[in-house]
Design a protein around this motif. Structure first.
Motif, PDB file in Angstrom:
ATOM      1  N   ASP A 142      -2.825  -8.882 -12.196  1.00  0.00           N
ATOM      2  CA  ASP A 142      -2.625  -8.983 -13.644  1.00  0.00           C
ATOM      3  C   ASP A 142      -3.293  -7.870 -14.444  1.00  0.00           C
ATOM      4  O   ASP A 142      -3.246  -7.897 -15.664  1.00  0.00           O
ATOM      5  N   SER A 143      -3.888  -6.894 -13.785  1.00  0.00           N
ATOM      6  CA  SER A 143      -4.591  -5.836 -14.514  1.00  0.00           C
ATOM      7  C   SER A 143      -4.066  -4.442 -14.202  1.00  0.00           C
ATOM      8  O   SER A 143      -4.691  -3.455 -14.571  1.00  0.00           O
ATOM      9  N   LEU A 144      -2.939  -4.361 -13.513  1.00  0.00           N
ATOM     10  CA  LEU A 144      -2.399  -3.052 -13.152  1.00  0.00           C
ATOM     11  C   LEU A 144      -1.726  -2.415 -14.355  1.00  0.00           C
ATOM     12  O   LEU A 144      -1.192  -3.092 -15.233  1.00  0.00           O
ATOM     13  N   GLN A 145      -1.749  -1.094 -14.391  1.00  0.00           N
ATOM     14  CA  GLN A 145      -1.226  -0.341 -15.522  1.00  0.00           C
ATOM     15  C   GLN A 145       0.104   0.333 -15.184  1.00  0.00           C
ATOM     16  O   GLN A 145       0.333   0.743 -14.048  1.00  0.00           O
ATOM     17  N   PRO A 146       0.979   0.478 -16.187  1.00  0.00           N
ATOM     18  CA  PRO A 146       2.252   1.174 -15.959  1.00  0.00           C
ATOM     19  C   PRO A 146       2.041   2.657 -15.659  1.00  0.00           C
ATOM     20  O   PRO A 146       1.043   3.251 -16.065  1.00  0.00           O
ATOM     21  N   GLU A 147       3.010   3.213 -14.931  1.00  0.00           N
ATOM     22  CA  GLU A 147       3.061   4.645 -14.621  1.00  0.00           C
ATOM     23  C   GLU A 147       1.832   5.144 -13.868  1.00  0.00           C
ATOM     24  O   GLU A 147       1.420   6.286 -14.012  1.00  0.00           O
ATOM     25  N   VAL A 148       1.239   4.276 -13.062  1.00  0.00           N
ATOM     26  CA  VAL A 148       0.106   4.620 -12.212  1.00  0.00           C
ATOM     27  C   VAL A 148       0.511   4.307 -10.776  1.00  0.00           C
ATOM     28  O   VAL A 148       1.137   3.284 -10.516  1.00  0.00           O
ATOM     29  N   ASP A 149       0.177   5.199  -9.854  1.00  0.00           N
ATOM     30  CA  ASP A 149       0.474   4.950  -8.439  1.00  0.00           C
ATOM     31  C   ASP A 149      -0.511   3.944  -7.864  1.00  0.00           C
ATOM     32  O   ASP A 149      -1.729   4.070  -8.052  1.00  0.00           O
ATOM     33  N   TYR A 150       0.031   2.946  -7.154  1.00  0.00           N
ATOM     34  CA  TYR A 150      -0.784   1.982  -6.421  1.00  0.00           C
ATOM     35  C   TYR A 150      -0.398   2.066  -4.959  1.00  0.00           C
ATOM     36  O   TYR A 150       0.776   2.191  -4.615  1.00  0.00           O
ATOM     37  N   LEU A 151      -1.400   2.014  -4.099  1.00  0.00           N
ATOM     38  CA  LEU A 151      -1.203   2.129  -2.656  1.00  0.00           C
ATOM     39  C   LEU A 151      -1.698   0.864  -1.989  1.00  0.00           C
ATOM     40  O   LEU A 151      -2.793   0.376  -2.288  1.00  0.00           O
ATOM     41  N   LEU A 152      -0.924   0.354  -1.087  1.00  0.00           N
ATOM     42  CA  LEU A 152      -1.260  -0.869  -0.384  1.00  0.00           C
ATOM     43  C   LEU A 152      -1.292  -0.586   1.108  1.00  0.00           C
ATOM     44  O   LEU A 152      -0.355  -0.010   1.659  1.00  0.00           O
ATOM     45  N   ASN A 153      -2.371  -0.973   1.750  1.00  0.00           N
ATOM     46  CA  ASN A 153      -2.485  -0.846   3.195  1.00  0.00           C
ATOM     47  C   ASN A 153      -2.728  -2.233   3.767  1.00  0.00           C
ATOM     48  O   ASN A 153      -3.625  -2.944   3.316  1.00  0.00           O
ATOM     49  N   ILE A 154      -1.900  -2.635   4.711  1.00  0.00           N
ATOM     50  CA  ILE A 154      -2.063  -3.914   5.391  1.00  0.00           C
ATOM     51  C   ILE A 154      -2.212  -3.626   6.876  1.00  0.00           C
ATOM     52  O   ILE A 154      -1.434  -2.862   7.448  1.00  0.00           O
ATOM     53  N   ASP A 155      -3.219  -4.239   7.473  1.00  0.00           N
ATOM     54  CA  ASP A 155      -3.566  -3.948   8.852  1.00  0.00           C
ATOM     55  C   ASP A 155      -3.934  -5.249   9.550  1.00  0.00           C
ATOM     56  O   ASP A 155      -4.416  -6.186   8.910  1.00  0.00           O
ATOM     57  N   GLY A 156      -3.754  -5.329  10.844  1.00  0.00           N
ATOM     58  CA  GLY A 156      -4.149  -6.510  11.606  1.00  0.00           C
ATOM     59  C   GLY A 156      -5.659  -6.659  11.635  1.00  0.00           C
ATOM     60  O   GLY A 156      -6.386  -5.697  11.889  1.00  0.00           O
ATOM     61  N   PHE A 157      -6.145  -7.871  11.361  1.00  0.00           N
ATOM     62  CA  PHE A 157      -7.582  -8.159  11.383  1.00  0.00           C
ATOM     63  C   PHE A 157      -8.081  -8.099  12.822  1.00  0.00           C
ATOM     64  O   PHE A 157      -7.446  -8.626  13.733  1.00  0.00           O
ATOM     65  N   LEU A 158      -9.209  -7.420  13.041  1.00  0.00           N
ATOM     66  CA  LEU A 158      -9.799  -7.260  14.375  1.00  0.00           C
ATOM     67  C   LEU A 158      -8.787  -6.712  15.376  1.00  0.00           C
ATOM     68  O   LEU A 158      -8.662  -7.194  16.496  1.00  0.00           O
ATOM     69  N   ALA A 159      -8.035  -5.709  14.924  1.00  0.00           N
ATOM     70  CA  ALA A 159      -7.045  -4.995  15.753  1.00  0.00           C
ATOM     71  C   ALA A 159      -5.878  -5.877  16.201  1.00  0.00           C
ATOM     72  O   ALA A 159      -5.194  -5.569  17.162  1.00  0.00           O
TER      73      ALA A 159
END
Length: 113
Positions: A67-84
């Motif tokens: 709810d606090s993200l701003q327009p026209e700004v790049d956001y990057l999401l990384n999702i990874d397995g927990f404990l490999a």
């Protein structure tokens, strides 16, 4: 440590409340996934600002309120397995939540400084 080489990028057109929905998780060791949400230019690591860092998400369908993200700004999401853990999953950024909420007291949450 986040070492996954698969990153997801999104930008908002207008300010709004959005939900990061994570569904259909299937993990080989049932450890689940972890995620980090950053603001910044994907090619300039010095511009990165951490918005959310969640070390372990539940295995069921879940969402995170954004709810606090701003327009026209790049956001990057990384999702990874927990404990490999090796996992498959579906993600979406939507104006509707899907699943159960991730509560701040159930996972580490770092707000932008």
């Amino acid at each position: 440590m986040y070492h996954n080489d698969q990153w997801y990028r999104f930008t908002l057109i207008e300010k709004q409340v959005l939900y990061l929905n994570i569904t259909a998780q299937q993990c080989q060791k049932n450890c689940g996934i972890q995620l980090v949400l950053l603001e910044g230019n994907p090619c300039v690591t010095s511009t990165y600002k951490v918005w959310k860092c969640i070390s372990k998400l539940p295995l069921h369908d879940t969402y995170i309120r954004l709810d606090s993200l701003q327009p026209e700004v790049d956001y990057l999401l990384n999702i990874d397995g927990f404990l490999a853990d090796v996992c498959s999953f579906e993600i979406s950024v939507s104006n509707r939540p899907k699943g159960y909420p991730v509560l701040d007291n159930s996972a580490a949450s770092i707000q932008k400084v």
